[in-house]
Design a protein around this motif. Sequence first.
Motif, mmCIF file in Angstrom:
data_model
loop_
_atom_site.group_PDB
_atom_site.id
_atom_site.type_symbol
_atom_site.label_atom_id
_atom_site.label_comp_id
_atom_site.label_asym_id
_atom_site.label_seq_id
_atom_site.Cartn_x
_atom_site.Cartn_y
_atom_site.Cartn_z
ATOM 1 N N LEU A 114 0.834 -1.193 0.000
ATOM 2 C CA LEU A 114 0.000 0.000 0.000
ATOM 3 C C LEU A 114 0.873 1.249 0.000
ATOM 4 N N SER A 115 0.369 2.275 -0.645
ATOM 5 C CA SER A 115 1.053 3.577 -0.613
ATOM 6 C C SER A 115 0.034 4.657 -0.927
ATOM 7 N N GLY A 116 0.147 5.776 -0.235
ATOM 8 C CA GLY A 116 -0.742 6.896 -0.483
ATOM 9 C C GLY A 116 -2.166 6.692 0.002
ATOM 10 N N VAL A 117 -2.380 5.824 0.967
ATOM 11 C CA VAL A 117 -3.718 5.586 1.519
ATOM 12 C C VAL A 117 -3.952 6.563 2.672
ATOM 13 N N VAL A 118 -5.154 7.118 2.726
ATOM 14 C CA VAL A 118 -5.476 8.143 3.725
ATOM 15 C C VAL A 118 -6.617 7.643 4.603
ATOM 16 N N PHE A 119 -6.425 7.713 5.921
ATOM 17 C CA PHE A 119 -7.465 7.402 6.890
ATOM 18 C C PHE A 119 -7.869 8.681 7.610
ATOM 19 N N THR A 120 -9.129 8.733 7.997
ATOM 20 C CA THR A 120 -9.588 9.801 8.876
ATOM 21 C C THR A 120 -9.515 9.303 10.311
ATOM 22 N N VAL A 121 -8.877 10.071 11.175
ATOM 23 C CA VAL A 121 -8.686 9.644 12.562
ATOM 24 C C VAL A 121 -9.254 10.698 13.489
ATOM 25 N N SER A 122 -9.455 10.322 14.729
ATOM 26 C CA SER A 122 -9.981 11.251 15.731
ATOM 27 C C SER A 122 -8.852 11.708 16.638
ATOM 28 N N GLY A 123 -8.647 13.026 16.708
ATOM 29 C CA GLY A 123 -7.647 13.585 17.605
ATOM 30 C C GLY A 123 -6.230 13.346 17.150
ATOM 31 N N GLY A 124 -5.302 13.608 18.032
ATOM 32 C CA GLY A 124 -3.897 13.381 17.744
ATOM 33 C C GLY A 124 -3.210 14.610 17.188
ATOM 34 N N LYS A 125 -1.914 14.675 17.368
ATOM 35 C CA LYS A 125 -1.136 15.775 16.836
ATOM 36 C C LYS A 125 -0.328 15.310 15.646
ATOM 37 N N SER A 126 0.300 16.247 14.986
ATOM 38 C CA SER A 126 1.076 15.908 13.787
ATOM 39 C C SER A 126 2.333 15.157 14.189
ATOM 40 N N VAL A 127 2.369 13.891 13.805
ATOM 41 C CA VAL A 127 3.516 13.039 14.114
ATOM 42 C C VAL A 127 3.850 12.221 12.878
ATOM 43 N N GLN A 128 4.982 11.584 12.922
ATOM 44 C CA GLN A 128 5.414 10.731 11.829
ATOM 45 C C GLN A 128 6.182 9.567 12.407
ATOM 46 N N GLY A 129 5.930 8.352 11.882
ATOM 47 C CA GLY A 129 6.646 7.206 12.413
ATOM 48 C C GLY A 129 6.111 5.922 11.836
ATOM 49 N N ALA A 130 6.352 4.827 12.550
ATOM 50 C CA ALA A 130 5.955 3.501 12.098
ATOM 51 C C ALA A 130 4.549 3.194 12.579
ATOM 52 N N LEU A 131 3.759 2.586 11.677
ATOM 53 C CA LEU A 131 2.381 2.226 11.990
ATOM 54 C C LEU A 131 2.271 0.706 12.087
ATOM 55 N N THR A 132 1.611 0.242 13.144
ATOM 56 C CA THR A 132 1.271 -1.167 13.289
ATOM 57 C C THR A 132 -0.137 -1.226 13.876
ATOM 58 N N GLY A 133 -1.073 -1.786 13.127
ATOM 59 C CA GLY A 133 -2.447 -1.800 13.619
ATOM 60 C C GLY A 133 -3.270 -2.911 13.009
ATOM 61 N N LYS A 134 -4.448 -3.122 13.568
ATOM 62 C CA LYS A 134 -5.384 -4.134 13.081
ATOM 63 C C LYS A 134 -6.431 -3.477 12.199
ATOM 64 N N VAL A 135 -6.795 -4.168 11.132
ATOM 65 C CA VAL A 135 -7.769 -3.625 10.190
ATOM 66 C C VAL A 135 -8.810 -4.697 9.866
ATOM 67 N N LYS A 136 -9.928 -4.225 9.333
ATOM 68 C CA LYS A 136 -10.955 -5.116 8.810
ATOM 69 C C LYS A 136 -11.650 -4.414 7.661
ATOM 70 N N GLY A 137 -12.309 -5.187 6.788
ATOM 71 C CA GLY A 137 -12.979 -4.594 5.640
ATOM 72 C C GLY A 137 -13.492 -5.661 4.698
ATOM 73 N N LEU A 138 -13.684 -5.278 3.448
ATOM 74 C CA LEU A 138 -14.206 -6.180 2.420
ATOM 75 C C LEU A 138 -13.156 -6.366 1.332
ATOM 76 N N PHE A 139 -12.899 -7.628 0.974
ATOM 77 C CA PHE A 139 -11.908 -7.967 -0.031
ATOM 78 C C PHE A 139 -12.624 -8.553 -1.240
ATOM 79 N N VAL A 140 -12.454 -7.939 -2.412
ATOM 80 C CA VAL A 140 -13.088 -8.389 -3.650
ATOM 81 C C VAL A 140 -11.978 -8.751 -4.632
ATOM 82 N N LEU A 141 -11.920 -10.012 -5.035
ATOM 83 C CA LEU A 141 -10.887 -10.503 -5.940
ATOM 84 C C LEU A 141 -11.535 -10.942 -7.241
#
Length: 413
Positions: A114-141
């Motif tokens: 992935l590259s250039g993907v944008v999420f809307t988040v609640s709160g937080g300040k401007s930071v930069q670093g490594a992301l590690t998180g859990k996701v869910k959604g719909l996969f269409v192949l």
Amino acid sequence: MRRSELLKSALMTLVAMLVMFMILFPVYYIFTVSIKPVSTLATTEIELIPSNVTLDAYREVLFGFKGGKIEGNFTGTIEGQARLENGRLYLEEGTLKGVVKYGPFTGIKFEVPLSGVVFTVSGGKSVQGALTGKVKGLFVLTKVNEDGSIGFSVIKNVELTKGEVSGVSVSGSMEKYIIIRNAGSVEFTTLGKFINSKFFGYLKNSLILATLTVLLTLIFVVPAAYAFSRLKFFGRDHILYFYLMFTQVAGGLGIAGLIALYGILVKLGLYNKLPALAFVYATGSVPFNTWLLKGYIDSINPDFDEAALVDGASYFQIIRHVLLPMALPGIATVAIFAFIGGWTEFILASLLLTEENQPMSVWIYTLMGGIGRGIDWNYFAAAALLFALPVFVMFMLAQNYIRSGLTIGGLKE
């Protein structure tokens, strides 16, 4: 005389073998097509003994065609380099790993860059670093390349359920689709291969439809055949003849009948219902099957019925305890004909059922133009042979019943 008889016997045997060859050759040829590679089909030569044999067509029919569409909810993880600015999370470079489950079992595993993907988040300040998180959604192949990479897929409705960017908690939903073309990788488990196959879904529909047709046909035909064979009532000698001739000769009313039938089922809310179509099949086969079974019951000595009546049996008990055991070959013949009718019928099934409920007969027809790469003849041939296999096995197992059911009713003591 003996020499003449031998020559005549040899000639008749030769003719019989020739006729059998002409009958079975199309089956053999379609079998050879099903085991050939796709590249060898673009030729005008008839190869009776294939030099290159492959079972890829059967594998694709049973375990899934790579051009088919697969859609399912997934869970997974996302990791990579990201930055958070003004309530938006920008994933600059990362990887999404996910699994699609069918019940408690994993069917598909995939990994995409992935590259250039944008999420809307609640709160937080401007930071930069490594992301590690859990996701869910719909996969269409919709496409898988030969090397196992994703030919084309869409990931949507993605939610970042848990995660941290330099200690800042984030959550939200994706703003746009993620489209994957010729990237990443996808892996099907054994269960996933079966789920991917359309064969077993259409097989289930065909089995339900044919089984219901057999049950309903027997419910209608057995009492009717007994009544026409044993009971005396007004018009008995003419009703069945007229009904049989009308249904067999009045083919010109077919289109009008289809329109009327379609309108009736829609008005009654029975459109796209497998039991309703099975009922239509059963009622349409009642005249011929009643005639067939009546002929067999006529060959059963009525003294058995009279003895049961003397012992106090009702008509229902006579049918159940006397008629059914003695007329088993005729009933088996009717059941097989009803099964074949429900298994192979095409016109009504394509008219009265939508895609998710259509049987294999309609699905095989759609293969001639719906595979996505023209007519894949070896795939089509493999599907057609698998479609015909249950009928062939049924005939082999019940051939003695069919032979006696079709012939004994035509004999008189």
